[in-house]
Design a protein around this motif. Structure first.
Motif, PDB file in Angstrom:
ATOM      1  N   CYS A  35     -59.650  29.453 -67.460  1.00 24.67           N
ATOM      2  CA  CYS A  35     -59.310  29.302 -65.954  1.00 24.67           C
ATOM      3  C   CYS A  35     -58.214  28.225 -65.750  1.00 24.67           C
ATOM      4  CB  CYS A  35     -60.288  28.979 -65.125  1.00 24.67           C
ATOM      5  SG  CYS A  35     -61.752  30.316 -65.399  1.00 24.67           S
ATOM      6  N   GLN A  65     -57.907  38.249 -65.854  1.00 20.51           N
ATOM      7  CA  GLN A  65     -57.806  37.031 -66.080  1.00 20.51           C
ATOM      8  C   GLN A  65     -58.317  35.990 -64.980  1.00 20.51           C
ATOM      9  OE1 GLN A  65     -53.563  35.817 -66.654  1.00 20.51           O
ATOM     10  NE2 GLN A  65     -54.208  33.570 -67.292  1.00 20.51           N
ATOM     11  N   ALA A  66     -58.556  36.304 -64.021  1.00 20.87           N
ATOM     12  CA  ALA A  66     -59.286  35.393 -63.064  1.00 20.87           C
ATOM     13  C   ALA A  66     -60.719  35.763 -63.037  1.00 20.87           C
ATOM     14  CB  ALA A  66     -58.673  35.679 -61.656  1.00 20.87           C
ATOM     15  N   CYS A  69     -63.910  32.805 -63.037  1.00 20.99           N
ATOM     16  CA  CYS A  69     -63.264  31.758 -62.397  1.00 20.99           C
ATOM     17  C   CYS A  69     -63.523  31.575 -61.105  1.00 20.99           C
ATOM     18  CB  CYS A  69     -61.612  31.617 -62.726  1.00 20.99           C
ATOM     19  SG  CYS A  69     -61.093  31.858 -64.525  1.00 20.99           S
ATOM     20  N   VAL A  71     -61.795  30.883 -57.811  1.00 21.21           N
ATOM     21  CA  VAL A  71     -60.528  31.315 -57.245  1.00 21.21           C
ATOM     22  C   VAL A  71     -60.651  30.702 -55.842  1.00 21.21           C
ATOM     23  CG1 VAL A  71     -58.854  33.089 -56.482  1.00 21.21           C
ATOM     24  CG2 VAL A  71     -60.041  32.977 -58.670  1.00 21.21           C
ATOM     25  N   ALA A 143     -56.952  29.300 -59.880  1.00 19.38           N
ATOM     26  CA  ALA A 143     -57.939  29.578 -60.704  1.00 19.38           C
ATOM     27  C   ALA A 143     -58.399  28.337 -61.328  1.00 19.38           C
ATOM     28  CB  ALA A 143     -57.962  30.854 -61.187  1.00 19.38           C
ATOM     29  N   LYS A 144     -59.905  28.137 -61.268  1.00 23.99           N
ATOM     30  CA  LYS A 144     -60.400  26.745 -61.731  1.00 23.99           C
ATOM     31  C   LYS A 144     -61.677  27.160 -62.535  1.00 23.99           C
ATOM     32  CE  LYS A 144     -58.600  23.636 -58.322  1.00 23.99           C
ATOM     33  NZ  LYS A 144     -58.105  24.327 -57.459  1.00 23.99           N
ATOM     34  N   PRO A 145     -61.987  26.557 -63.402  1.00 26.75           N
ATOM     35  CA  PRO A 145     -63.228  26.775 -64.148  1.00 26.75           C
ATOM     36  C   PRO A 145     -64.499  26.601 -63.115  1.00 26.75           C
ATOM     37  CG  PRO A 145     -62.084  25.294 -65.399  1.00 26.75           C
ATOM     38  CD  PRO A 145     -61.449  25.325 -64.199  1.00 26.75           C
TER      39      PRO A 145
END
Length: 147
Positions: A35, A65-66, A69, A71, A143-145
């Motif tokens: 992410c 891809q997101a 994650c 978002v 997006a982040k973990p």
């Protein structure tokens, strides 16, 4: 037993032993989703806000891809060339941003704040006086973990 067979048996034993040392096939671990911010440029045909097949594929890839994650925000900026009337180009860039936003949502992008912007032809002419093609919408997915 020949030396070749002894060596082959020893190598096979080491290979099997290596698997056993880490727990074997029953301990395969899936890698977590990578992410991070996702950026994409979605191009359009002249005077169009209709997504091309390539554009739809890029949008689907970004949404996929997101997945998995967190978002927080999705920014979509519609742009237009310098050719034509400024008001028409602003309207075209708004329609491009809306088309990309709708496609992102339809592809199951995680819920987030959407920030839409349309700049029309503003900034389309360089200081040297050239007008590069800007038939696109830019996407930035923050997006982040997940924690």
């Amino acid at each position: 037993m020949s030396v070749g067979r002894i060596l082959a048996a020893a190598c096979a034993g080491l290979a099997m032993g290596g698997c056993a040392a880490v727990g074997g096939r029953d301990r395969i671990v899936e890698a977590p989703a990578a992410c991070g911010d996702i950026a994409a440029q979605i191009y359009f045909e002249p005077n169009s806000a209709e997504l091309t097949t390539e554009a739809a594929t890029l949008i689907a890839r970004a949404a996929t891809q997101a997945q998995g994650c967190r978002v927080d925000q999705i920014q979509v900026v519609g742009l237009a060339d310098a050719a034509g009337a400024p008001a028409a180009n602003l309207e075209l860039s708004k329609r491009r941003a809306a088309a990309v936003t709708a496609a992102l949502a339809a592809n199951g992008l995680p819920a987030a704040e959407f920030v839409l912007e349309a700049v029309g032809q503003d900034g389309a002419v360089t200081p040297e006086g050239t007008a590069p093609l800007r038939r696109r919408a830019d996407i930035l997915i923050a997006a982040k973990p997940k924690k």
